[in-house]
Structures are given as structure tokens and as C-alpha cells.
Scaffold this motif. Structure first.
Motif, mmCIF file in Angstrom:
data_model
loop_
_atom_site.group_PDB
_atom_site.id
_atom_site.type_symbol
_atom_site.label_atom_id
_atom_site.label_comp_id
_atom_site.label_asym_id
_atom_site.label_seq_id
_atom_site.Cartn_x
_atom_site.Cartn_y
_atom_site.Cartn_z
ATOM 1 N N PHE A 333 0.856 -1.188 0.000
ATOM 2 C CA PHE A 333 0.000 0.000 0.000
ATOM 3 C C PHE A 333 0.892 1.238 0.000
ATOM 4 O O PHE A 333 1.666 1.466 0.933
ATOM 5 N N TYR A 334 0.758 2.039 -1.055
ATOM 6 C CA TYR A 334 1.635 3.193 -1.292
ATOM 7 C C TYR A 334 0.807 4.476 -1.272
ATOM 8 O O TYR A 334 -0.372 4.477 -1.659
ATOM 9 N N GLY A 441 -2.873 3.799 -3.316
ATOM 10 C CA GLY A 441 -3.495 2.523 -3.646
ATOM 11 C C GLY A 441 -2.561 1.373 -3.320
ATOM 12 O O GLY A 441 -1.491 1.557 -2.720
ATOM 13 N N ARG A 442 -2.974 0.182 -3.727
ATOM 14 C CA ARG A 442 -2.218 -1.022 -3.371
ATOM 15 C C ARG A 442 -1.731 -1.765 -4.609
ATOM 16 O O ARG A 442 -2.518 -2.100 -5.497
ATOM 17 N N PHE A 443 -0.430 -2.012 -4.649
ATOM 18 C CA PHE A 443 0.178 -2.881 -5.654
ATOM 19 C C PHE A 443 0.147 -4.309 -5.125
ATOM 20 O O PHE A 443 0.670 -4.585 -4.035
ATOM 21 N N ASP A 444 -0.428 -5.233 -5.893
ATOM 22 C CA ASP A 444 -0.310 -6.657 -5.571
ATOM 23 C C ASP A 444 0.783 -7.235 -6.446
ATOM 24 O O ASP A 444 0.711 -7.148 -7.684
ATOM 25 N N THR A 468 -10.079 2.721 -3.033
ATOM 26 C CA THR A 468 -10.821 1.868 -2.098
ATOM 27 C C THR A 468 -10.093 0.568 -1.781
ATOM 28 O O THR A 468 -10.647 -0.286 -1.093
ATOM 29 N N SER A 469 -8.860 0.418 -2.275
ATOM 30 C CA SER A 469 -8.086 -0.756 -1.869
ATOM 31 C C SER A 469 -7.713 -0.627 -0.400
ATOM 32 O O SER A 469 -7.690 0.464 0.162
ATOM 33 N N GLU A 470 -7.426 -1.743 0.231
ATOM 34 C CA GLU A 470 -7.177 -1.742 1.662
ATOM 35 C C GLU A 470 -5.701 -1.931 1.979
ATOM 36 O O GLU A 470 -4.957 -2.555 1.221
ATOM 37 N N THR A 487 -5.245 1.198 12.013
ATOM 38 C CA THR A 487 -4.702 1.186 10.654
ATOM 39 C C THR A 487 -5.768 1.568 9.636
ATOM 40 O O THR A 487 -5.517 2.349 8.707
ATOM 41 N N LEU A 488 -6.975 1.026 9.798
ATOM 42 C CA LEU A 488 -8.057 1.321 8.866
ATOM 43 C C LEU A 488 -8.410 2.803 8.890
ATOM 44 O O LEU A 488 -8.585 3.436 7.838
#
Length: 533
Positions: A333-334, A441-444, A468-470, A487-488
């Protein structure tokens, strides 16, 4: 002249009194049961005939309502409003949940008549509902009549309801304790009360609602966060194209991706086959919806037959990728606030894929239920591997239960803070800046060597998710609940801050009506098999 009361009816002969109680249930079941209890308490009737009469009247009334539903089911005005597809769905639901629904409706005023009518209209599956309605009446009638007979009419309804609920729970769970798997199922259901990572989404996110409201007041907008990523539609709320997003990242950093748009089935199969030949890709491949969510529809395919089957089940746009062997996967998550020179890694989630090991004696289903974690999501695993559920696994034989790196698909999420290094942060900062209009957002990603990954090398991006990525490390079971919420809340505060900064730079957030329209359209039009590999 006033009509006779139930107490007056006590002067009637036995058969006539029995008939009077039966008929009285057609007017009010509860009052009749209460009156029958008073008659028993006064010694004017034996308890068994009183209970039998009330039960007979209630059973006849339920059967009558059900028959009305059966008769109405063939009428034109019903078939026009309830087509065969919806009737089949209703029948299927009653077949699966009819027993529980019938029992619950007995104790929830106002629900039984509509459900009985629906059961009659459905026909298939409706008989099961009717039979369980009779069983529920067998529990309810003695509880009410005998409770009033022994304790008097002042007995609160909640006490009767509590006793009925207790009986219902006993009937439902009692047989489970006679088998080892049954006991494990009960243990899994009960432990979900405190194992918060398995709570329903609505329950887990409920405390976020007031925090979201406070952030909306602070930034004077309910949707300012949708401006967080101007390069992604609505910032990355839902339904954005995964292939379009990956196309904005450097080719050397992503898993190669091929888009198969919606269209005629045969044409899609030919396009994919020809594209695979042109690119020189070999099986296995990973197929997934171009606008997926929460790991829905991710499948590993091994041959052209698997491809055809997948495309037939998923008519919407699909992307294909060569399978990356990993074996490691992480969610990074960046975030970078517009105007700041450098971004940062907010969190890393270390994903652990579920694997069960055989003992040479137990079936796959038994091994899943015996595992203290896997039993919590046994329904997902056993639906996915239905064909192998009864197979006995050899001693030491590993069996992979899941491929999709998503928590709701069975993957264990752990906090990956130990993977974060200055080199890794610099690598993702450079990667994010390559995407004009991406800030949070989040890189998978998948990678083969943890040491190389920490050095910022050797990883490939599977997909990139927007606003909206977690920060999925919050699902680490080793964390206390307060830390997960901290964290949330921090994540959403960051997303709002980034959105507000972009709004100040001239990027308008979407309006509330447009936001809800996007959500409604996505879930209304989505056509896919949500169970992933």
C-alpha cells in the motif's frame, strides 16, 4: 348479546371444545394458545387435548395459506410478476434454507404468512417449508400453552420467545455434537464471535461509518477521496479496468496482460487462442475479470478446454496473464500527497496461501475441518474442491487450497513490515510516479526471493488497485482489534487528505449521485463466478 369467550367454551363437551379451539386459531393463534393455557390452569380441560387442538388449528391454517399460494402460482398475474427463473431461484432458496426460515418465521410476527404464500407459489421446495412450519408449531404450541398453564397469563412473551429460541438452537446444533466434524463446525461458528478477521464485512466496517462522517465534515465533501487518483476513473472506487491501469506502468515491472473484451463466445475463444500463439505464451495461465473485486473470478487454467469453460461462465471483459510461480505474494500500500517530492509505503501485507497436509487416513474435507484456521472458511475451500473433498490424502501429501491472494478467498494475511527497506520504498516510489495521476493505492505483486524483493528488485505487479483498496495487513490475526481499526482509520484519513490535495489542484471529485450510480451499475451488471481458485 356478547359472543362466547374461551372460558365460556369450557362448558362445551370435549369434542365441541376441541373444535372450538381449532376454529379459534384461525382468528388469533396466540390468543387461542393463551386461552387454552388458562383453561388447563383452571382444570377445565386436560393439557394434551388443549395442545393438540391448538396445534391442529395452526397446522390447518398453515396448510390453507400454503394451498392458497399453490393456487395463485398458476395464475397469469403471478407468472407475469414472477417468471420461471425467479421461481426457480425461490425454490432453490427454500430447498436450502426452508427449515431455518420456517422455524424463524414462527417466532417473528408478520413473516409466516408471506413465506407460506411464497412456498406455495414456488411448489418445488415449498413442501419442505410447510413440513418445517409444522415442526416449528410443535415446539411453539406446547411452550405457550403449558407456560401459561403453569405460570399464568402474566408470563412475558419474551420469556416464551427465549425458550423457543433455546429449543430452536438445541434442535439445530444438538445433532452436530454426535460427530467430530459436527463438533468442529459448531466450534468454528462460535469462535467467529471473537475472531474478528472472519466477521461479516458489514459488521467489521460499521465503526468506520462515524469516522467517515467526521472526515467528510473536515474536508467538506462526502466524496473528496474520489479525486485521490485523477488517472483512474473516480479514483478507483469500483469497476475500473485492470488492463488499462497496468498499461500505464512500465512493461518490465508488470506481468504481461492480454484483454479479452466481451462479445460472441466463439470469437473470444479464437481471439485468445491467436493472441497466445502470437505472444508465445504457454499454459498455465491466470484468467480473471477485467473489473473484478475481492479476488472474485480468479482462475488458473491449464488447457484450451479450461479457457472455453471460463469464458463461457464469465461473459464480461476478461484479462489473461501468464502464471507467475512466485511462490511469494505481497500487497504494497503506497501513498504520496500531491506536491510532496517522495511517496512512502504505508504498509506491506505478507500473503500466506492455504495448504493442507494429508495424514494417510483422513479425507480432504476432514483435514480442512480439523485445521484450526481452515475450518473458519471451510465452505469456500470445499466448494472450490468439491470433486476432491472425499479423497484421502497421503501421509505428508500437500494440497493447495487456494491461489487467489485474497482474504475472503482463504489466504492468510500477515503484517509484512519486516520486508520494508529504503530500497523497496524507492522502487515503488519510482513505479508509482511513472503512472501520471496515481497517488494512493495497493500494488499486488509476486516475487521469488524475499532478499531480492527487500532490495527493490525481482518483483512483478499482478494488479494495481486505487482509492478503495485496503491496507490488508490489518487482517493479521496476531493483531488486536484496536490496532486493525487504527490502521483502517489512518488509511482512510490518508485517502481523504490526498483527495483534498488533488481537489485543491483542480481535480473535481465525483458527485454523490454519480458515486452511487457507479456502485449500482457495477454490481447490477456483474456477471461472473465469484469463487476463485
Amino acid at each position: 348479546m356478547t359472543p362466547p369467550t374461551l372460558l365460556d367454551a369450557a362448558m362445551l363437551s370435549g369434542p365441541v371444545l376441541f373444535a372450538a379451539l381449532v376454529v379459534a386459531t384461525f382468528v388469533s393463534e396466540d390468543l387461542t394458545c393463551l386461552g387454552a393455557g388458562l383453561l388447563v390452569a383452571a382444570g377445565r380441560v386436560e393439557w394434551f387435548p388443549a395442545v393438540a387442538a391448538c396445534f391442529a388449528g395452526i397446522a390447518l391454517g398453515d396448510a390453507g395459506v400454503w394451498l392458497v399460494g399453490c393456487a395463485a402460482g398458476g395464475r397469469g398475474w403471478v407468472t407475469r410478476r414472477l417468471p420461471e427463473s425467479r421461481r426457480a431461484a425461490l425454490s432453490h432458496w427454500l430447498g436450502r434454507h426452508g427449515g431455518r426460515a420456517a422455524f424463524a418465521s414462527r417466532f417473528l410476527p408478520g413473516t409466516r404468512v408471506p413465506l407460506l404464500l411464497a412456498a406455495g407459489i414456488a411448489r418445488r421446495g415449498g413442501v419442505r417449508f410447510l413440513l418445517w412450519a409444522f415442526v416449528a408449531a410443535l415446539v411453539w404450541v406446547p411452550l405457550v400453552v403449558l407456560s401459561v398453564a403453569f405460570f399464568g397469563a402474566a408470563l412475558p412473551r419474551w420469556a416464551v420467545l427465549s425458550a423457543a429460541v433455546g429449543a430452536f438452537v438445541a434442535v439445530r446444533t444438538g445433532p452436530q455434537f454426535f460427530t467430530r466434524t459436527g463438533r468442529l463446525k459448531v466450534a468454528a461458528a462460535v469462535s467467529k464471535l471473537w475472531r474478528w478477521e472472519f466477521w461479516p464485512a458489514w459488521a467489521f466496517y460499521l465503526p468506520l461509518v462515524p469516522w467517515y462522517a467526521l472526515l467528510s465534515l473536515r474536508y467538506r465533501s462526502f466524496t473528496v477521496w474520489t479525486a485521490a487518483n485523477p488517472g483512474i476513473p473516480a479514483g478507483g472506487v469500483v469497476g475500473e479496468s485492470k488492463s488499462d491501469i497496468l498499461a500505464k506502468l512500465p512493461n518490465e515491472r508488470i506481468i504481461p496482460t492480454l484483454l479479452v473484451p466481451a462479445g460472441e463466445h466463439g470469437a473470444r475463444v479464437r481471439q485468445l487462442r491467436e493472441s497466445l500463439a502470437e505472444r508465445g505464451w504457454n499454459f498455465p495461465l491466470v484468467l480473471k475479470p477485467d473489473a473484478g473485486q475481492r479476488g472474485a473470478g480468479v482462475k488458473k487454467v491449464h488447457d484450451p478446454a479450461d479457457v472455453e469453460k471460463y469464458l463461457l461462465a464469465n461473459p464480461g471483459p476478461v484479462i489473461a496473464q501468464p502464471f507467475h510461480a512466485g511462490p511469494f505474494e505481497a500487497g504494497v500500500f503506497y501513498a504520496r500527497v500531491p506536491g510532496e517530492e517522495r511517496g512512502r509505503i504505508f504498509s506491506v501485507t505478507d500473503k500466506v496461501f492455504p495448504v493442507v497436509t494429508g495424514d494417510g487416513r483422513s479425507t480432504l474435507e476432514e483435514r480442512v475441518w480439523a485445521h484450526p484456521r481452515y475450518r473458519m472458511q471451510a465452505a469456500v475451500f470445499l466448494s472450490r474442491h468439491r470433486a476432491d473433498a472425499g479423497r484421502v490424502l497421503g501421509a505428508g501429501e500437500p494440497f493447495a487450497l487456494g491461489l487467489a491472494g485474497n482474504h475472503c478467498q482463504g489466504t492468510l494475511f500477515r503484517d509484512g513490515a519486516h520486508l520494508v527497506t529504503p530500497e523497496l520504498e524507492a522502487a515503488f516510489d519510482a513505479l508509482a510516479k511513472h503512472f501520471d495521476g496515481f497517488f494512493v493505492g495497493r500494488f499486488d505483486v509476486r516475487y521469488a526471493d524475499p532478499a531480492e524483493f527487500r532490495a527493490g528488485r525481482g518483483f512483478a505487479v499482478v494488479e494495481l488497485n486505487g482509492a478503495t483498496s485496503e491496507s490488508t495487513n490489518l487482517y493479521d490475526p496476531a493483531w488486536p482489534l484496536w490496532r486493525a481499526y487504527r490502521t483502517l482509520f489512518a488509511q482512510w484519513a490518508l485517502v481523504f487528505r490526498v483527495g483534498a490535495a488533488n481537489r485543491a489542484r483542480g481535480h473535481a471529485p465525483v458527485r454523490v449521485r454519480e458515486l452511487f450510480g457507479l456502485l449500482r451499475a457495477h454490481y447490477r451488471d456483474r456477471q461472473l463466478d465469484t469463487l476463485a481458485d
